[in-house]
Every structure is written in C-alpha cells, then in structure tokens.
Design a protein around this motif. Structure first.
Motif, mmCIF file in Angstrom:
data_model
loop_
_atom_site.group_PDB
_atom_site.id
_atom_site.type_symbol
_atom_site.label_atom_id
_atom_site.label_comp_id
_atom_site.label_asym_id
_atom_site.label_seq_id
_atom_site.Cartn_x
_atom_site.Cartn_y
_atom_site.Cartn_z
ATOM 1 N N GLN A 3 24.461 63.590 21.020
ATOM 2 C CA GLN A 3 24.148 62.221 21.404
ATOM 3 C C GLN A 3 23.864 62.182 22.912
ATOM 4 O O GLN A 3 24.691 62.628 23.708
ATOM 5 C CB GLN A 3 25.329 61.301 21.087
ATOM 6 C CG GLN A 3 25.800 61.369 19.645
ATOM 7 C CD GLN A 3 24.865 60.653 18.702
ATOM 8 O OE1 GLN A 3 24.304 59.604 19.041
ATOM 9 N NE2 GLN A 3 24.667 61.206 17.520
ATOM 10 N N ILE A 4 22.724 61.624 23.297
ATOM 11 C CA ILE A 4 22.319 61.580 24.701
ATOM 12 C C ILE A 4 22.025 60.143 25.104
ATOM 13 O O ILE A 4 21.393 59.396 24.355
ATOM 14 C CB ILE A 4 21.084 62.469 24.951
ATOM 15 C CG1 ILE A 4 21.428 63.937 24.640
ATOM 16 C CG2 ILE A 4 20.589 62.331 26.394
ATOM 17 C CD1 ILE A 4 20.252 64.888 24.778
ATOM 18 N N LEU A 5 22.482 59.767 26.296
ATOM 19 C CA LEU A 5 22.204 58.443 26.853
ATOM 20 C C LEU A 5 21.267 58.597 28.046
ATOM 21 O O LEU A 5 21.547 59.367 28.969
ATOM 22 C CB LEU A 5 23.501 57.767 27.292
ATOM 23 C CG LEU A 5 23.363 56.438 28.054
ATOM 24 C CD1 LEU A 5 22.723 55.378 27.171
ATOM 25 C CD2 LEU A 5 24.728 55.981 28.571
ATOM 26 N N VAL A 6 20.160 57.866 28.038
ATOM 27 C CA VAL A 6 19.208 57.850 29.149
ATOM 28 C C VAL A 6 19.365 56.526 29.887
ATOM 29 O O VAL A 6 19.177 55.455 29.301
ATOM 30 C CB VAL A 6 17.760 58.012 28.659
ATOM 31 C CG1 VAL A 6 16.789 57.951 29.846
ATOM 32 C CG2 VAL A 6 17.582 59.326 27.898
ATOM 33 N N ILE A 7 19.722 56.597 31.179
ATOM 34 C CA ILE A 7 19.872 55.394 32.003
ATOM 35 C C ILE A 7 18.766 55.403 33.044
ATOM 36 O O ILE A 7 18.799 56.178 34.002
ATOM 37 C CB ILE A 7 21.255 55.352 32.685
ATOM 38 C CG1 ILE A 7 22.385 55.521 31.661
ATOM 39 C CG2 ILE A 7 21.431 54.024 33.429
ATOM 40 C CD1 ILE A 7 23.769 55.590 32.294
ATOM 41 N N ASP A 8 17.767 54.536 32.861
ATOM 42 C CA ASP A 8 16.604 54.499 33.747
ATOM 43 C C ASP A 8 15.933 53.142 33.579
ATOM 44 O O ASP A 8 15.846 52.630 32.459
ATOM 45 C CB ASP A 8 15.629 55.630 33.397
ATOM 46 C CG ASP A 8 14.643 55.930 34.512
ATOM 47 O OD1 ASP A 8 13.953 54.989 34.960
ATOM 48 O OD2 ASP A 8 14.560 57.095 34.940
ATOM 49 N N ASP A 9 15.451 52.561 34.669
ATOM 50 C CA ASP A 9 14.839 51.242 34.603
ATOM 51 C C ASP A 9 13.317 51.294 34.470
ATOM 52 O O ASP A 9 12.661 50.252 34.460
ATOM 53 C CB ASP A 9 15.227 50.403 35.825
ATOM 54 C CG ASP A 9 14.647 50.969 37.124
ATOM 55 O OD1 ASP A 9 14.480 52.206 37.208
ATOM 56 O OD2 ASP A 9 14.387 50.183 38.047
ATOM 57 N N ALA A 20 10.738 62.723 23.628
ATOM 58 C CA ALA A 20 10.832 64.180 23.744
ATOM 59 C C ALA A 20 12.197 64.681 23.271
ATOM 60 O O ALA A 20 12.289 65.683 22.558
ATOM 61 C CB ALA A 20 10.594 64.599 25.188
ATOM 62 N N LEU A 21 13.257 63.990 23.666
ATOM 63 C CA LEU A 21 14.602 64.401 23.250
ATOM 64 C C LEU A 21 14.785 64.249 21.742
ATOM 65 O O LEU A 21 15.370 65.108 21.081
ATOM 66 C CB LEU A 21 15.651 63.579 23.999
ATOM 67 C CG LEU A 21 15.791 63.855 25.495
ATOM 68 C CD1 LEU A 21 16.695 62.815 26.153
ATOM 69 C CD2 LEU A 21 16.351 65.258 25.738
ATOM 70 N N THR A 22 14.263 63.139 21.194
ATOM 71 C CA THR A 22 14.355 62.928 19.742
ATOM 72 C C THR A 22 13.586 64.023 19.007
ATOM 73 O O THR A 22 14.057 64.552 17.994
ATOM 74 C CB THR A 22 13.790 61.547 19.373
ATOM 75 O OG1 THR A 22 14.528 60.533 20.062
ATOM 76 C CG2 THR A 22 13.891 61.302 17.877
ATOM 77 N N GLY A 23 12.422 64.373 19.527
ATOM 78 C CA GLY A 23 11.639 65.437 18.916
ATOM 79 C C GLY A 23 12.309 66.789 18.996
ATOM 80 O O GLY A 23 12.027 67.687 18.199
ATOM 81 N N ASP A 24 13.220 66.925 19.964
ATOM 82 C CA ASP A 24 13.961 68.181 20.123
ATOM 83 C C ASP A 24 15.246 68.188 19.296
ATOM 84 O O ASP A 24 16.040 69.116 19.403
ATOM 85 C CB ASP A 24 14.294 68.404 21.604
ATOM 86 C CG ASP A 24 14.169 69.867 22.011
ATOM 87 O OD1 ASP A 24 13.292 70.565 21.456
ATOM 88 O OD2 ASP A 24 14.950 70.334 22.860
ATOM 89 N N GLY A 25 15.462 67.112 18.527
ATOM 90 C CA GLY A 25 16.599 67.087 17.618
ATOM 91 C C GLY A 25 17.822 66.340 18.108
ATOM 92 O O GLY A 25 18.897 66.447 17.509
ATOM 93 N N PHE A 26 17.695 65.552 19.184
ATOM 94 C CA PHE A 26 18.832 64.812 19.723
ATOM 95 C C PHE A 26 18.757 63.340 19.326
ATOM 96 O O PHE A 26 17.669 62.797 19.111
ATOM 97 C CB PHE A 26 18.874 64.908 21.252
ATOM 98 C CG PHE A 26 18.932 66.319 21.771
ATOM 99 C CD1 PHE A 26 20.042 67.109 21.544
ATOM 100 C CD2 PHE A 26 17.868 66.863 22.484
ATOM 101 C CE1 PHE A 26 20.102 68.417 22.017
ATOM 102 C CE2 PHE A 26 17.906 68.162 22.961
ATOM 103 C CZ PHE A 26 19.033 68.947 22.724
ATOM 104 N N ALA A 27 19.914 62.694 19.246
ATOM 105 C CA ALA A 27 19.990 61.251 19.056
ATOM 106 C C ALA A 27 20.058 60.605 20.433
ATOM 107 O O ALA A 27 20.841 61.037 21.280
ATOM 108 C CB ALA A 27 21.218 60.881 18.229
ATOM 109 N N VAL A 28 19.251 59.572 20.672
ATOM 110 C CA VAL A 28 19.104 59.025 22.025
ATOM 111 C C VAL A 28 19.350 57.520 22.050
ATOM 112 O O VAL A 28 18.822 56.775 21.227
ATOM 113 C CB VAL A 28 17.695 59.312 22.578
ATOM 114 C CG1 VAL A 28 17.566 58.789 24.005
ATOM 115 C CG2 VAL A 28 17.389 60.809 22.529
ATOM 116 N N ASP A 29 20.165 57.083 23.017
ATOM 117 C CA ASP A 29 20.307 55.676 23.380
ATOM 118 C C ASP A 29 19.790 55.517 24.802
ATOM 119 O O ASP A 29 19.670 56.506 25.544
ATOM 120 C CB ASP A 29 21.775 55.234 23.320
ATOM 121 C CG ASP A 29 22.295 55.138 21.898
ATOM 122 O OD1 ASP A 29 21.477 54.963 20.977
ATOM 123 O OD2 ASP A 29 23.530 55.254 21.707
ATOM 124 N N SER A 30 19.531 54.278 25.196
ATOM 125 C CA SER A 30 19.034 54.059 26.551
ATOM 126 C C SER A 30 19.578 52.766 27.125
ATOM 127 O O SER A 30 20.001 51.867 26.398
ATOM 128 C CB SER A 30 17.499 54.034 26.580
ATOM 129 O OG SER A 30 16.998 52.939 25.838
#
Length: 221
Positions: A3-9, A20-30
């Motif tokens: 599980q990865i969290l991306v914090i960016d405005d 890109a992260l989802t395509g690499d097999g990760f679950a992503v929130d932002s």
C-alpha cells in the motif's frame, strides 16, 4: 499487495505516479495537501509514502517530522522540486528513506520504491531488547543506560537497535547503511560515523566500540 500513499498537490504528478505504481502492482491512495496527507498516513498503515515538500496546509517537512514521530519506521521517499542540499540533508535526518528531485525519470522512481520495500523488514513483535547496560523499548523507541533514560532521535535509535541486535558482533558500515538507512550502495557519505559519534556523546565513549578495518559493535554484556 503493498500500500502506497502519494502526497502531492500537482494533479498531473499524482495521476502520473499513481498510474505507474498501480501498473507495477501496488495499491495507491493520494492526498493533495499536507494536513490530509498526514492524517491518512497516521490513520492507515502504508508500506511507503511518496511525499512532496511544497504542499498547501502543511509543508512537507512538517508532515515528515510529525509522521516520523508517530511512525518511526515509516518508509518515506521525498519527491520534490526543492533540490538544495540543505533540504535533502534535513529530510534524511528527519527519517526519510530517500530523496528524489523533480523533474524525475519514472523508471528511477519505481526502482527506488521497489528498493525501499525490499529493505523494509516486517514489524517485529518483540518489544524489549537488552545489550549490556542498555535497555531498549522497541515499541516506544526509548532507551535506558543503566536505568537512566537517554533521549535519542529516530535514526539514532534505529542505529542503536541494529547494533544491539548484533551485540558482541562487528557490523560493517555497508551493513549499517543497508539496515538503518536502506542504501543498496555506499553513497560516499560518512553518515554512519557521524551517528556513531552522536550515540557516544549521549551514551558514553565506550558504548559503541570501533572494530578496526571492520566497523562498529556494542558489547554483549
């Protein structure tokens, strides 16, 4: 699935990185601001956080500082347009595992994410660790030296913990760089020696021994 969290405005950056992260097999929130990002990072359990610095609401350095005080083992990659050495050093000292400047190559970001996750060992169920006169509380990240509480920063504690887990055995600088800072290579820094000096200044000169031509060790008893 990690599980990865991306914090960016920046919506384009968030979309680009998330896809890109989802395509690499990760679950992503932002999250698009520092306050929301910090709240998510503290409330949820993320394997890694990708953090911008120039955020509305709460600056990324503030997010990093507050997050590491709550979750000292959290893996954080700073991804920022701020390229000054001072900013990089400050973030790494606060506990960031890596720092990548914008503009960036997506392949490099993905490689760094995979590298950080490889080095991120599962949380231990052990809560206490003893090495000689030192008593470490792994849950609270606190240490006592012969019964005397000694305040340590996050990275100082992680270095001491690594040495304590290998008490009586010399740890090489490369091993410490990999185990405490997550580096696959020697970045040409004397960060290990700097932090050993910090530990000695707080715990006494004899707390960490120099093993000539090898590295460092703390006594087993």
């Amino acid at each position: 699935m990690a599980q990865i969290l991306v914090i960016d405005d920046e919506p384009k950056i968030v979309s680009f990185v998330s896809r890109a992260l989802t395509g690499d097999g990760f679950a992503v929130d932002s999250a698009a601001d520092g306050v929301r990002g910090l709240a998510l990072a503290v409330r949820e359990r993320y394997d890694l956080v990708v953090l911008d610095l120039l955020l509305p609401g709460l600056h990324g350095v503030g997010v990093l500082h507050k997050l590491m005080s709550r979750r000292p083992r959290q893996q954080v990659i700073v991804l920022s347009a701020v390229s000054e050495l001072e900013a990089k050093v400050r973030c790494l000292d606060l506990g960031a595992a890596d720092y990548l400047t914008k503009p960036f190559a997506l392949a490099e970001l993905l490689a760094r994410v995979r590298s950080r996750l490889r080095h991120h060992a599962p949380a231990t169920t052990q809560e206490h660790l003893r090495a000689g006169r030192l008593a470490l509380d792994l849950r609270r990240q606190s240490v006592e030296d012969a019964g005397r509480p000694v305040p340590l920063t996050n990275r100082e504690f992680l270095l001491l913990e690594h040495l304590a887990r290998n008490a009586g055995t010399a740890c090489t600088r490369d091993e410490l760089l990999a185990g405490v800072w997550g580096y696959d290579f020697d970045p040409g820094t004397n960060v290990v020696d700097v932090y050993v000096r910090r530990l000695r200044s707080k715990l006494g000169a004899d707390a960490v021994e120099t093993v000539r031509n090898v590295g460092y060790a703390i006594p087993a008893a």
